[in-house]
Write a protein that holds these residues in place. Structure first.
Motif, PDB file in Angstrom:
ATOM      1  N   LEU A  45      -2.115   3.369  14.505  1.00 63.49           N
ATOM      2  CA  LEU A  45      -2.482   4.058  15.745  1.00 63.49           C
ATOM      3  C   LEU A  45      -2.032   5.509  15.684  1.00 63.49           C
ATOM      4  O   LEU A  45      -1.015   5.831  15.071  1.00 63.49           O
ATOM      5  N   GLY A  46      -2.775   6.360  16.360  1.00 64.09           N
ATOM      6  CA  GLY A  46      -2.399   7.750  16.495  1.00 64.09           C
ATOM      7  C   GLY A  46      -1.371   7.937  17.592  1.00 64.09           C
ATOM      8  O   GLY A  46      -1.115   7.027  18.397  1.00 64.09           O
ATOM      9  N   PHE A  47      -0.802   9.127  17.650  1.00 62.41           N
ATOM     10  CA  PHE A  47       0.228   9.428  18.643  1.00 62.41           C
ATOM     11  C   PHE A  47      -0.298   9.200  20.054  1.00 62.41           C
ATOM     12  O   PHE A  47       0.348   8.551  20.877  1.00 62.41           O
ATOM     13  N   MET A  48      -1.473   9.731  20.353  1.00 60.70           N
ATOM     14  CA  MET A  48      -2.030   9.600  21.701  1.00 60.70           C
ATOM     15  C   MET A  48      -2.387   8.151  22.018  1.00 60.70           C
ATOM     16  O   MET A  48      -2.275   7.727  23.170  1.00 60.70           O
ATOM     17  N   ASP A  49      -2.817   7.399  21.005  1.00 61.45           N
ATOM     18  CA  ASP A  49      -3.086   5.972  21.219  1.00 61.45           C
ATOM     19  C   ASP A  49      -1.810   5.249  21.643  1.00 61.45           C
ATOM     20  O   ASP A  49      -1.826   4.437  22.570  1.00 61.45           O
ATOM     21  N   LEU A  50      -0.714   5.541  20.952  1.00 55.02           N
ATOM     22  CA  LEU A  50       0.575   4.937  21.299  1.00 55.02           C
ATOM     23  C   LEU A  50       1.008   5.352  22.703  1.00 55.02           C
ATOM     24  O   LEU A  50       1.480   4.536  23.484  1.00 55.02           O
ATOM     25  N   LEU A  51       0.819   6.612  23.020  1.00 54.07           N
ATOM     26  CA  LEU A  51       1.194   7.120  24.340  1.00 54.07           C
ATOM     27  C   LEU A  51       0.429   6.379  25.439  1.00 54.07           C
ATOM     28  O   LEU A  51       0.994   6.026  26.476  1.00 54.07           O
ATOM     29  N   ARG A  52      -0.854   6.116  25.201  1.00 55.35           N
ATOM     30  CA  ARG A  52      -1.668   5.384  26.173  1.00 55.35           C
ATOM     31  C   ARG A  52      -1.284   3.910  26.263  1.00 55.35           C
ATOM     32  O   ARG A  52      -1.334   3.310  27.327  1.00 55.35           O
ATOM     33  N   GLU A  53      -0.907   3.310  25.144  1.00 56.31           N
ATOM     34  CA  GLU A  53      -0.605   1.874  25.094  1.00 56.31           C
ATOM     35  C   GLU A  53       0.762   1.523  25.682  1.00 56.31           C
ATOM     36  O   GLU A  53       0.946   0.417  26.180  1.00 56.31           O
ATOM     37  N   ASN A  72      14.293   5.125   9.520  1.00 51.56           N
ATOM     38  CA  ASN A  72      14.841   3.819   9.165  1.00 51.56           C
ATOM     39  C   ASN A  72      13.828   2.904   8.471  1.00 51.56           C
ATOM     40  O   ASN A  72      14.064   1.702   8.345  1.00 51.56           O
ATOM     41  N   ASN A  73      12.716   3.480   8.030  1.00 50.55           N
ATOM     42  CA  ASN A  73      11.710   2.784   7.220  1.00 50.55           C
ATOM     43  C   ASN A  73      11.079   1.579   7.936  1.00 50.55           C
ATOM     44  O   ASN A  73      10.705   0.603   7.296  1.00 50.55           O
ATOM     45  N   LEU A  74      10.966   1.663   9.261  1.00 48.84           N
ATOM     46  CA  LEU A  74      10.323   0.585  10.005  1.00 48.84           C
ATOM     47  C   LEU A  74       8.866   0.915  10.316  1.00 48.84           C
ATOM     48  O   LEU A  74       8.058   0.012  10.522  1.00 48.84           O
ATOM     49  N   ILE A  75       8.540   2.208  10.342  1.00 47.31           N
ATOM     50  CA  ILE A  75       7.158   2.641  10.478  1.00 47.31           C
ATOM     51  C   ILE A  75       6.904   3.754   9.473  1.00 47.31           C
ATOM     52  O   ILE A  75       7.840   4.363   8.952  1.00 47.31           O
ATOM     53  N   SER A  76       5.621   3.994   9.199  1.00 48.30           N
ATOM     54  CA  SER A  76       5.271   5.122   8.335  1.00 48.30           C
ATOM     55  C   SER A  76       4.380   6.075   9.115  1.00 48.30           C
ATOM     56  O   SER A  76       3.632   5.672  10.004  1.00 48.30           O
ATOM     57  N   ARG A  77       4.470   7.322   8.748  1.00 46.89           N
ATOM     58  CA  ARG A  77       3.718   8.403   9.395  1.00 46.89           C
ATOM     59  C   ARG A  77       2.813   9.020   8.353  1.00 46.89           C
ATOM     60  O   ARG A  77       3.273   9.416   7.280  1.00 46.89           O
ATOM     61  N   THR A  78       1.519   9.108   8.673  1.00 47.14           N
ATOM     62  CA  THR A  78       0.555   9.699   7.757  1.00 47.14           C
ATOM     63  C   THR A  78      -0.142  10.860   8.451  1.00 47.14           C
ATOM     64  O   THR A  78      -0.730  10.688   9.522  1.00 47.14           O
ATOM     65  N   VAL A  79      -0.060  12.046   7.840  1.00 47.24           N
ATOM     66  CA  VAL A  79      -0.732  13.223   8.370  1.00 47.24           C
ATOM     67  C   VAL A  79      -2.104  13.290   7.723  1.00 47.24           C
ATOM     68  O   VAL A  79      -2.223  13.331   6.495  1.00 47.24           O
ATOM     69  N   MET A  80      -3.135  13.283   8.567  1.00 43.42           N
ATOM     70  CA  MET A  80      -4.508  13.301   8.072  1.00 43.42           C
ATOM     71  C   MET A  80      -4.959  14.749   7.892  1.00 43.42           C
ATOM     72  O   MET A  80      -4.605  15.624   8.680  1.00 43.42           O
ATOM     73  N   ASN A  81      -5.744  14.982   6.865  1.00 43.88           N
ATOM     74  CA  ASN A  81      -6.253  16.317   6.573  1.00 43.88           C
ATOM     75  C   ASN A  81      -7.527  16.553   7.387  1.00 43.88           C
ATOM     76  O   ASN A  81      -8.628  16.579   6.860  1.00 43.88           O
ATOM     77  N   THR A  82      -7.337  16.704   8.691  1.00 45.03           N
ATOM     78  CA  THR A  82      -8.455  16.939   9.602  1.00 45.03           C
ATOM     79  C   THR A  82      -8.163  18.183  10.425  1.00 45.03           C
ATOM     80  O   THR A  82      -7.055  18.698  10.418  1.00 45.03           O
ATOM     81  N   LYS A  83      -9.182  18.647  11.105  1.00 46.35           N
ATOM     82  CA  LYS A  83      -9.001  19.772  12.020  1.00 46.35           C
ATOM     83  C   LYS A  83      -9.432  19.318  13.392  1.00 46.35           C
ATOM     84  O   LYS A  83     -10.588  18.963  13.568  1.00 46.35           O
ATOM     85  N   ILE A  85      -5.279  18.683  13.028  1.00 43.37           N
ATOM     86  CA  ILE A  85      -4.516  17.703  12.256  1.00 43.37           C
ATOM     87  C   ILE A  85      -4.221  16.500  13.135  1.00 43.37           C
ATOM     88  O   ILE A  85      -3.835  16.643  14.292  1.00 43.37           O
ATOM     89  N   THR A  86      -4.438  15.318  12.587  1.00 45.42           N
ATOM     90  CA  THR A  86      -4.094  14.097  13.306  1.00 45.42           C
ATOM     91  C   THR A  86      -3.020  13.342  12.521  1.00 45.42           C
ATOM     92  O   THR A  86      -2.930  13.460  11.296  1.00 45.42           O
ATOM     93  N   VAL A  87      -2.215  12.592  13.245  1.00 40.35           N
ATOM     94  CA  VAL A  87      -1.139  11.829  12.645  1.00 40.35           C
ATOM     95  C   VAL A  87      -1.332  10.370  13.031  1.00 40.35           C
ATOM     96  O   VAL A  87      -1.641  10.058  14.179  1.00 40.35           O
ATOM     97  N   GLU A  88      -1.188   9.488  12.045  1.00 38.12           N
ATOM     98  CA  GLU A  88      -1.297   8.058  12.297  1.00 38.12           C
ATOM     99  C   GLU A  88       0.019   7.377  11.948  1.00 38.12           C
ATOM    100  O   GLU A  88       0.697   7.765  10.999  1.00 38.12           O
ATOM    101  N   TYR A  89       0.338   6.366  12.720  1.00 33.55           N
ATOM    102  CA  TYR A  89       1.558   5.595  12.519  1.00 33.55           C
ATOM    103  C   TYR A  89       1.187   4.150  12.243  1.00 33.55           C
ATOM    104  O   TYR A  89       0.270   3.613  12.852  1.00 33.55           O
ATOM    105  N   SER A  90       1.921   3.557  11.320  1.00 30.11           N
ATOM    106  CA  SER A  90       1.700   2.137  11.028  1.00 30.11           C
ATOM    107  C   SER A  90       3.040   1.482  10.718  1.00 30.11           C
ATOM    108  O   SER A  90       4.019   2.144  10.383  1.00 30.11           O
ATOM    109  N   ILE A  91       3.036   0.185  10.825  1.00 25.14           N
ATOM    110  CA  ILE A  91       4.246  -0.597  10.564  1.00 25.14           C
ATOM    111  C   ILE A  91       4.422  -0.735   9.056  1.00 25.14           C
ATOM    112  O   ILE A  91       3.448  -0.887   8.330  1.00 25.14           O
ATOM    113  N   THR A  92       5.636  -0.638   8.575  1.00 27.32           N
ATOM    114  CA  THR A  92       5.907  -0.809   7.150  1.00 27.32           C
ATOM    115  C   THR A  92       6.156  -2.294   6.858  1.00 27.32           C
ATOM    116  O   THR A  92       6.275  -3.111   7.780  1.00 27.32           O
TER     117      THR A  92
END
Length: 120
Positions: A45-53, A72-83, A85-92
């Protein structure tokens, strides 16, 4: 003369109490279980998706908690190469090991609400 209690004197007990302390430190706060539970259910999920949820969390708090969980290696953050820039978070994989704990906590909460408030 009173005898001093030595409840936590065994090595096994000391290790167990330290492990509980570590877990509580990593997972403490109002929002970490909400974030982890949401990511386990929502996968990525993206940051705004999490904020809404997650009802009631603010942007600063979400940002801080996401940083803590990533450190603490419980989630990962991925910066997308978009304009823009979007960031996605997922569970590790490490974060996924919390699923049984989250499930048991939810079951306990449901049972508690039933017994104390007589409703879900």
């Amino acid at each position: 003369m009173k005898k001093n209690a030595q409840i936590n004197s065994t090595r096994v007990c000391q290790v167990r109490m330290q492990a509980i302390s570590d877990a509580m430190s990593l997972l403490s706060g109002k929002w970490k279980f909400h974030i982890l539970g949401t990511l386990i259910e929502g996968n990525t999920l993206g940051f705004m998706d999490l904020l809404r949820e997650i009802n009631g969390i603010g942007t600063k708090m979400l940002s801080k908690e996401l940083q803590d969980l990533e450190i603490n290696n419980l989630i990962s953050r991925t910066v997308m190469n978009t304009k823009p820039i979007t960031v996605e978070y997922s569970i590790t994989e490490q974060g996924k090991t919390l699923l049984p704990l989250i499930d048991e906590l939810a079951k306990w909460g449901i049972d508690y609400r039933k017994s104390v408030y007589h409703k879900i």
